[in-house]
Design a protein around this motif. Structure first.
Motif, short mmCIF file in Angstrom:
data_model
loop_
_atom_site.label_atom_id
_atom_site.label_comp_id
_atom_site.label_asym_id
_atom_site.label_seq_id
_atom_site.Cartn_x
_atom_site.Cartn_y
_atom_site.Cartn_z
N LEU A 155 31.05 -122.66 6.05
CA LEU A 155 30.05 -122.68 4.99
C LEU A 155 29.77 -124.12 4.53
O LEU A 155 28.63 -124.51 4.35
N ASN A 156 30.84 -124.87 4.30
CA ASN A 156 30.72 -126.28 3.88
C ASN A 156 32.07 -126.96 4.09
O ASN A 156 33.10 -126.31 4.22
N VAL A 157 32.02 -128.30 4.16
CA VAL A 157 33.21 -129.12 4.33
C VAL A 157 33.25 -130.10 3.17
O VAL A 157 32.23 -130.71 2.82
N GLU A 158 34.42 -130.27 2.57
CA GLU A 158 34.61 -131.18 1.44
C GLU A 158 35.76 -132.14 1.74
O GLU A 158 36.74 -131.76 2.37
N GLU A 159 35.61 -133.38 1.26
CA GLU A 159 36.68 -134.38 1.35
C GLU A 159 37.46 -134.36 0.04
O GLU A 159 36.86 -134.33 -1.04
N MET A 160 38.79 -134.38 0.14
CA MET A 160 39.63 -134.28 -1.05
C MET A 160 40.61 -135.45 -1.13
O MET A 160 41.29 -135.75 -0.15
N LYS A 161 40.65 -136.09 -2.28
CA LYS A 161 41.58 -137.19 -2.50
C LYS A 161 42.95 -136.65 -2.88
O LYS A 161 43.06 -135.64 -3.58
N ALA A 162 43.99 -137.35 -2.43
CA ALA A 162 45.37 -136.94 -2.71
C ALA A 162 45.66 -136.96 -4.21
O ALA A 162 45.12 -137.79 -4.95
N GLN A 163 46.49 -136.03 -4.63
CA GLN A 163 47.04 -135.95 -5.98
C GLN A 163 45.99 -135.96 -7.08
O GLN A 163 46.11 -136.67 -8.07
N THR A 164 44.95 -135.16 -6.89
CA THR A 164 43.93 -135.01 -7.92
C THR A 164 43.81 -133.54 -8.31
O THR A 164 44.25 -132.66 -7.57
N LEU A 165 43.20 -133.30 -9.44
CA LEU A 165 42.95 -131.94 -9.89
C LEU A 165 41.48 -131.58 -9.76
O LEU A 165 41.03 -130.57 -10.28
N ASP A 166 40.72 -132.41 -9.03
CA ASP A 166 39.30 -132.14 -8.80
C ASP A 166 39.14 -130.84 -8.02
O ASP A 166 39.86 -130.61 -7.04
N SER A 167 38.19 -130.01 -8.43
CA SER A 167 37.92 -128.76 -7.71
C SER A 167 36.94 -129.00 -6.57
O SER A 167 35.95 -129.71 -6.74
N HIS A 168 37.23 -128.40 -5.43
CA HIS A 168 36.35 -128.43 -4.25
C HIS A 168 36.10 -126.97 -3.91
O HIS A 168 37.05 -126.24 -3.59
N CYS A 169 34.85 -126.55 -3.95
CA CYS A 169 34.55 -125.12 -3.90
C CYS A 169 33.67 -124.74 -2.71
O CYS A 169 32.86 -125.54 -2.23
N ALA A 170 33.83 -123.49 -2.30
CA ALA A 170 33.02 -122.92 -1.23
C ALA A 170 31.59 -122.72 -1.73
O ALA A 170 31.38 -122.36 -2.89
#
Length: 153
Positions: A106-121
């Motif tokens: 559906l989608n691809v997200e980049e995530m930074k280490a040790q964060t509480l940022d939400s990455h959603c479908a």
């Protein structure tokens, strides 16, 4: 002589107790490797650990210090939903692909280490596949690509 031996034993037990409370919890935080399954995206083969249960999904890749170049973790969800991922206690930066029940990204997200940022479908996802940072981008894998070999729902 007995008093000295008793003090020695007390000190030894105290040392063991301190070791148990200080070292063992840290060791317990290290993720246990889960059973794996091979996944295919075109010509790319992934060795994916499978997180089926709530506890396994919650632990995810927390506390891992490294991951092989074609290794990842696939999260299996009971019901398709607009799921979100975060990186609490995750030491390595990751990319996540959100995948529907048919295996389509559906989608691809980049995530930074040790964060509480939400990455959603961006839709109803049944799976999420976490790989090392930029893995999907480096392989030119985007939304619409199909992943084969996903565990049954």
């Amino acid at each position: 002589m007995r008093k000295i031996r008793a003090n020695y034993l007390s000190a030894a037990f105290a040392a063991i107790a301190i070791f148990s409370f200080a070292v063992l919890p840290a060791a317990a935080q290290e993720s246990q490797q889960l059973p794996t399954t091979p996944l295919n995206i075109g010509i790319h083969v992934i060795k994916a650990e499978v997180a089926h249960t709530d506890a396994q999904r919650e632990q995810g890749l927390m506390f891992r210090k490294k991951m092989g170049s074609n290794e990842g973790m696939v999260f299996v969800f009971d019901n398709p939903a607009g799921i979100c991922m975060w990186m609490k206690n995750t030491l390595i930066p990751l990319s996540v692909a959100f995948i529907d029940a048919k295996g389509t990204i559906l989608n691809v997200e980049e995530m930074k280490a040790q964060t509480l940022d939400s990455h959603c479908a961006q839709g109803a996802a049944s799976y999420a596949l976490e790989m090392n940072k930029s893995w999907f981008k480096d392989k030119n894998i985007k939304a619409g690509a199909v992943i084969q070999g996903l565990p049954q729902l």
